[in-house]
Design a protein around this motif. Structure first.
Motif, PDB file in Angstrom:
ATOM      1  N   TRP A   9       0.837  -1.206   0.000  1.00 43.39           N
ATOM      2  CA  TRP A   9       0.000   0.000   0.000  1.00 43.39           C
ATOM      3  C   TRP A   9       0.862   1.242   0.000  1.00 43.39           C
ATOM      4  CZ3 TRP A   9      -0.958   3.895   3.803  1.00 43.39           C
ATOM      5  CH2 TRP A   9      -2.026   4.748   3.492  1.00 43.39           C
ATOM      6  N   ARG A  11       0.685   5.397   0.490  1.00 42.87           N
ATOM      7  CA  ARG A  11      -0.163   6.490   0.950  1.00 42.87           C
ATOM      8  C   ARG A  11      -0.293   7.534  -0.159  1.00 42.87           C
ATOM      9  NH1 ARG A  11       0.580   9.884   6.625  1.00 42.87           N
ATOM     10  NH2 ARG A  11      -1.291  11.195   6.377  1.00 42.87           N
ATOM     11  N   ARG A 192      -3.137   4.279   7.039  1.00 43.13           N
ATOM     12  CA  ARG A 192      -3.457   2.982   6.439  1.00 43.13           C
ATOM     13  C   ARG A 192      -4.816   2.480   6.931  1.00 43.13           C
ATOM     14  NH1 ARG A 192      -3.345  -0.916   2.578  1.00 43.13           N
ATOM     15  NH2 ARG A 192      -3.353  -3.000   3.475  1.00 43.13           N
ATOM     16  N   HIS A 195      -7.613   4.440   5.397  1.00 45.69           N
ATOM     17  CA  HIS A 195      -7.843   3.990   4.024  1.00 45.69           C
ATOM     18  C   HIS A 195      -8.667   2.708   4.012  1.00 45.69           C
ATOM     19  CE1 HIS A 195      -7.041   2.623  -0.063  1.00 45.69           C
ATOM     20  NE2 HIS A 195      -6.625   1.493   0.446  1.00 45.69           N
ATOM     21  N   GLU A 196      -8.356   1.775   4.907  1.00 47.78           N
ATOM     22  CA  GLU A 196      -9.103   0.522   4.958  1.00 47.78           C
ATOM     23  C   GLU A 196     -10.557   0.779   5.342  1.00 47.78           C
ATOM     24  OE1 GLU A 196      -6.984  -1.914   7.699  1.00 47.78           O
ATOM     25  OE2 GLU A 196      -5.666  -2.756   6.162  1.00 47.78           O
ATOM     26  N   GLN A 198     -12.286   3.519   4.855  1.00 48.67           N
ATOM     27  CA  GLN A 198     -12.960   4.140   3.721  1.00 48.67           C
ATOM     28  C   GLN A 198     -13.229   3.127   2.620  1.00 48.67           C
ATOM     29  OE1 GLN A 198     -10.253   7.323   2.745  1.00 48.67           O
ATOM     30  NE2 GLN A 198     -11.095   8.720   4.277  1.00 48.67           N
TER      31      GLN A 198
END
Length: 428
Positions: A9, A11, A192, A195-196, A198
């Protein structure tokens, strides 16, 4: 969290607003560092030794702090530039160290929080920290001989003064660099996780949209099935009655009037059923409008179907076998619709049909409806017709079995079995 996913991943880069904030932060840090330099020179606080010339002092002060304006766009490059400038400034005995130390902290933190390549970010931070401790060792080694003899005159602790000073320096620097590393990792992990969250929220929204779409499609299919069952049956009956009225209109007015009355009654029944369906569609679940609507047709109303078949000119019979008991509403309605569709098909498609036999059997763990006629099919059965599809769907929904086809002795048969949950009011 999966470590492989962490490494893969990346950013997303800073937003325009964050870039503007970095510019303001870097400029503010440079201005504050120049002000700190002015105070240090004014107080004569040259802790690292004789300072270089004034312009060089300004150069090193700006070189350590100003690169922060690009800290989130190019975190690795900024960390390298700030680290090299920081060591060079100390090697040249530049007097400004307070704001420079915070600039180095910010660069290391930003690399941990925003570094797109996690392996490079981790290795670069460890390398910078190791280099800083190496520089600290070199500094201690080169300045050991310049320590005044009375520097530790007031020392009273159990630890040797020089060793205590060195351990204290290592401890302070260890905490300094440790916090820079830790906070950077924490910020990256927080990004992180956000993001997960969302991504899962977006997946949930898509899933909910699909569920709503499937529900709409399912509701449309259900409405189409109900409309077909209601309209096809009643229109077929009215068509047969109208044909009979036309044939006997002049010869037997009494029979013609009876057929017209049957058409009128059938039309009124069809309108009532359509009104009930529309009322259910408009009403909210549990609302007063829904409560005032009549319930759906069930197996107890099969007698009305048989009676309409008689009025259409068929010798229709109804037989009920077994011990009738309460059925789940959905099963009762499905069984009624199967009989209704079978009667409709007998009226529409069975040429020469004169007899119709409807049987309902209440068995131990299932209920069976069996509809037969003595006509002959006017063509092959359309497996994709709405009526047959509707019957299959209704029976399959309840895990039942459906048989449709010609009988050995002539005519047509529709037989459906619906399993019943236990107990249903009857012994197993």
């Amino acid at each position: 969290m999966n470590s492989e996913a962490d490494e893969d991943w990346q950013r997303p880069g800073p937003t325009p607003e964050q870039r503007r904030l970095d510019v303001y932060t870097g400029l503010a840090a440079a201005v504050l560092a120049l002000f700190s330099l002015t105070l240090a020179r004014s107080a004569g606080a040259f802790l690292l030794g004789p300072p270089p010339s004034g312009p060089e002092q300004i150069f090193w002060t700006v070189a350590v702090t100003l690169p922060l304006i690009w800290r989130r766009r190019f975190p690795a490059a900024v960390t390298l530039v700030v680290s090299v400038a920081f060591i060079a400034a100390q090697a040249r005995s530049a007097p400004e160290t307070q704001i420079a130390s915070w600039a180095l902290f910010a660069a290391l933190y930003t690399l941990g929080a925003w570094g797109r390549d996690r392996r490079l970010s981790r290795r670069l931070r460890i390398g910078v920290i190791a280099t800083m401790f190496l520089w600290l060792g070199i500094y201690y080694a080169t300045t050991y001989t310049t320590i005044p003899a009375d520097a530790f005159a007031r020392a009273v602790g159990p630890v040797p003064p020089l060793l205590a000073a060195m351990v204290n320096g290592v401890l302070v620097n260890g905490l300094y660099f440790g916090f820079a590393y830790f906070f950077g990792e924490t910020a990256w992990l927080a990004a992180r996780r956000q993001h997960e969250v969302q991504a899962r929220a977006e997946e949930l929204r898509r899933s909910q949209a699909e569920v709503r779409e499937h529900a709409v499609v399912g509701e449309r299919v259900r409405i189409a099935r109900e409309l077909h069952d209601v309209v096809a049956h009643h229109v077929s009956v009215m068509g047969v009655q109208a044909s009979a009225a036309r044939r006997v209109f002049d010869k037997d007015p009494v029979k013609a009037r009876a057929a017209l009355s049957a058409i009128e009654e059938t039309a009124r029944t069809a309108v009532d059923e359509l009104r009930r369906m529309l009322g259910l569609l408009r009403a909210r679940d549990g609302g007063p409008e829904r409560e005032n609507q009549p319930g759906p047709a069930g197996i107890d109303q099969v007698e009305a179907l048989v009676e309409r078949a008689r009025e259409a000119g068929l010798r229709a019979t109804l037989g009920v076998y077994g011990d009738p008991g309460p059925l789940p509403e959905s099963v009762s309605q499905a069984a009624y619709r199967v009989v209704q569709e079978a009667v409709t098909n007998a009226l529409k498609h069975a040429a020469g049909a004169t007899a119709l036999d409807v049987r309902i059997r209440y068995l131990a763990q299932e209920v069976e409806v069996d509809v037969t006629d003595d006509g002959r099919a006017t063509g092959p059965a359309n497996a994709d017709g709405l009526g047959l599809v509707g019957m299959r769907e209704r029976v399959a929904t309840h895990g039942g079995a459906l048989e449709i086809g010609p009988r050995a002795g002539g005519g047509w048969r529709v037989r459906a079995r619906f399993p019943l949950p236990l107990p249903v009011g009857r012994p197993a």
